[in-house]
Design a protein around this motif. Structure first.
Motif, PDB file in Angstrom:
ATOM      1  N   MET A 174       0.853  -1.191   0.000  1.00 36.15           N
ATOM      2  CA  MET A 174       0.000   0.000   0.000  1.00 36.15           C
ATOM      3  C   MET A 174       0.888   1.239   0.000  1.00 36.15           C
ATOM      4  O   MET A 174       1.825   1.333   0.794  1.00 36.15           O
ATOM      5  CB  MET A 174      -0.896   0.001   1.230  1.00 36.15           C
ATOM      6  N   PHE A 175       0.561   2.167  -0.899  1.00 36.79           N
ATOM      7  CA  PHE A 175       1.367   3.368  -1.061  1.00 36.79           C
ATOM      8  C   PHE A 175       0.519   4.624  -0.873  1.00 36.79           C
ATOM      9  O   PHE A 175      -0.648   4.653  -1.259  1.00 36.79           O
ATOM     10  CB  PHE A 175       2.001   3.405  -2.455  1.00 36.79           C
ATOM     11  N   LEU A 176       1.154   5.644  -0.301  1.00 39.26           N
ATOM     12  CA  LEU A 176       0.515   6.925  -0.066  1.00 39.26           C
ATOM     13  C   LEU A 176       1.340   8.001  -0.761  1.00 39.26           C
ATOM     14  O   LEU A 176       2.569   7.964  -0.709  1.00 39.26           O
ATOM     15  CB  LEU A 176       0.457   7.204   1.442  1.00 39.26           C
ATOM     16  N   ARG A 177       0.669   8.938  -1.409  1.00 38.17           N
ATOM     17  CA  ARG A 177       1.337  10.061  -2.065  1.00 38.17           C
ATOM     18  C   ARG A 177       0.780  11.359  -1.485  1.00 38.17           C
ATOM     19  O   ARG A 177      -0.429  11.555  -1.462  1.00 38.17           O
ATOM     20  CB  ARG A 177       1.110  10.032  -3.572  1.00 38.17           C
ATOM     21  N   LEU A 178       1.691  12.213  -1.007  1.00 43.63           N
ATOM     22  CA  LEU A 178       1.326  13.530  -0.510  1.00 43.63           C
ATOM     23  C   LEU A 178       1.865  14.559  -1.482  1.00 43.63           C
ATOM     24  O   LEU A 178       3.038  14.496  -1.863  1.00 43.63           O
ATOM     25  CB  LEU A 178       1.938  13.779   0.871  1.00 43.63           C
ATOM     26  N   GLU A 179       1.026  15.489  -1.896  1.00 47.12           N
ATOM     27  CA  GLU A 179       1.445  16.572  -2.785  1.00 47.12           C
ATOM     28  C   GLU A 179       1.080  17.903  -2.138  1.00 47.12           C
ATOM     29  O   GLU A 179      -0.059  18.092  -1.701  1.00 47.12           O
ATOM     30  CB  GLU A 179       0.751  16.473  -4.144  1.00 47.12           C
ATOM     31  N   PHE A 180       2.053  18.798  -2.083  1.00 45.08           N
ATOM     32  CA  PHE A 180       1.849  20.132  -1.544  1.00 45.08           C
ATOM     33  C   PHE A 180       2.058  21.137  -2.662  1.00 45.08           C
ATOM     34  O   PHE A 180       3.162  21.242  -3.195  1.00 45.08           O
ATOM     35  CB  PHE A 180       2.845  20.431  -0.412  1.00 45.08           C
ATOM     36  N   ARG A 181       1.021  21.862  -3.033  1.00 43.54           N
ATOM     37  CA  ARG A 181       1.174  22.931  -4.023  1.00 43.54           C
ATOM     38  C   ARG A 181       1.748  24.145  -3.293  1.00 43.54           C
ATOM     39  O   ARG A 181       1.207  24.567  -2.268  1.00 43.54           O
ATOM     40  CB  ARG A 181      -0.150  23.300  -4.624  1.00 43.54           C
ATOM     41  N   VAL A 182       2.818  24.681  -3.823  1.00 49.10           N
ATOM     42  CA  VAL A 182       3.488  25.780  -3.145  1.00 49.10           C
ATOM     43  C   VAL A 182       3.897  26.863  -4.142  1.00 49.10           C
ATOM     44  O   VAL A 182       4.006  26.615  -5.343  1.00 49.10           O
ATOM     45  CB  VAL A 182       4.753  25.307  -2.381  1.00 49.10           C
ATOM     46  N   THR A 183       4.129  28.051  -3.607  1.00 46.89           N
ATOM     47  CA  THR A 183       4.794  29.106  -4.340  1.00 46.89           C
ATOM     48  C   THR A 183       6.136  29.269  -3.644  1.00 46.89           C
ATOM     49  O   THR A 183       6.177  29.551  -2.446  1.00 46.89           O
ATOM     50  CB  THR A 183       4.001  30.423  -4.308  1.00 46.89           C
ATOM     51  N   GLU A 184       7.212  29.028  -4.374  1.00 44.39           N
ATOM     52  CA  GLU A 184       8.544  29.111  -3.797  1.00 44.39           C
ATOM     53  C   GLU A 184       9.150  30.470  -4.129  1.00 44.39           C
ATOM     54  O   GLU A 184       9.092  30.926  -5.258  1.00 44.39           O
ATOM     55  CB  GLU A 184       9.420  27.994  -4.367  1.00 44.39           C
ATOM     56  N   ALA A 185       9.719  31.089  -3.108  1.00 39.97           N
ATOM     57  CA  ALA A 185      10.394  32.378  -3.286  1.00 39.97           C
ATOM     58  C   ALA A 185      11.887  32.126  -3.266  1.00 39.97           C
ATOM     59  O   ALA A 185      12.444  31.724  -2.249  1.00 39.97           O
ATOM     60  CB  ALA A 185      10.005  33.348  -2.175  1.00 39.97           C
ATOM     61  N   LYS A 186      12.536  32.336  -4.414  1.00 43.08           N
ATOM     62  CA  LYS A 186      13.996  32.136  -4.507  1.00 43.08           C
ATOM     63  C   LYS A 186      14.686  33.479  -4.508  1.00 43.08           C
ATOM     64  O   LYS A 186      14.286  34.397  -5.215  1.00 43.08           O
ATOM     65  CB  LYS A 186      14.358  31.420  -5.816  1.00 43.08           C
ATOM     66  N   LYS A 187      15.742  33.568  -3.718  1.00 46.08           N
ATOM     67  CA  LYS A 187      16.533  34.806  -3.699  1.00 46.08           C
ATOM     68  C   LYS A 187      17.881  34.542  -4.291  1.00 46.08           C
ATOM     69  O   LYS A 187      18.429  33.516  -4.218  1.00 46.08           O
ATOM     70  CB  LYS A 187      16.690  35.304  -2.280  1.00 46.08           C
TER      71      LYS A 187
END
Length: 187
Positions: A174-187
């Motif tokens: 059994m497998f679980l997938r977590l996805e987080f939609r993000v806005t990444e701020a790169k400096k």
């Protein structure tokens, strides 16, 4: 296709406020925003108690995760605007799990809690039933727009009710997938 402009505008406001809090008056740096999805695939059969899903030993591996440890690189804060959870029993290894399957969470996972914690701040605390996608492209919006800060350790954990263990079936992982939609701020 979903219009993500409201999430982007909210992320810009949150990141701008964070930058003003830091008072970077010495030499302001240009910030580049990147639309990104952090993901993590884990085998869950046999899990019980509290499980740290990401730690210092987590390595970025295409098809498994794009987390590289439990600390974001310097200058890479992210604003989380949505989460999706998928579950499958379709695949013999995590590398070839079929995330298009319509498998629903088993009761043991439905009753578990998902938490994202950074510096003793609870950023996300959801029961799995609140985060599971029942359609392929559904994400659960995170209205609080939590900021995952760079150079600070975080914990991503899955806690099961006391005495509950996800069944372990040798021929049916059994497998679980977590996805987080993000806005990444790169400096």
């Amino acid at each position: 296709m979903e219009n993500r402009n409201p999430q982007l505008q909210r992320a810009i406001r949150v990141l701008g406020a964070r930058q003003r809090q830091r008072n970077q008056a010495i030499r302001p740096q240009a910030t580049k925003l990147v639309d990104k999805t952090f993901y993590l695939n884990v085998r869950v059969d046999g899990m019980s108690g509290i499980n740290q899903l990401v730690d210092a030993n987590t390595k970025k591996l295409v098809g498994i995760t794009n987390f590289d440890g439990n600390i974001l690189n310097s200058g890479r804060d992210v604003v989380i605007d949505a989460i999706r959870v998928q579950f499958t029993k379709n695949g013999d290894r995590i590398e070839n799990a079929n995330w298009q399957s319509r498998d629903t969470l088993p009761a043991e996972l439905q009753n578990a809690d998902l938490r994202l914690i950074q510096t003793n701040d609870m950023l996300i605390d959801l029961p799995m039933t609140d985060a599971q996608s029942f359609k392929n492209d559904d994400y659960r919006a995170i209205a609080t727009t939590p900021v995952l800060r760079s150079k600070e350790e975080f914990k991503l954990e899955l806690e099961f009710p006391k005495g509950v263990t996800v069944p372990s079936l040798e021929k049916l992982p059994m497998f679980l997938r977590l996805e987080f939609r993000v806005t990444e701020a790169k400096k």
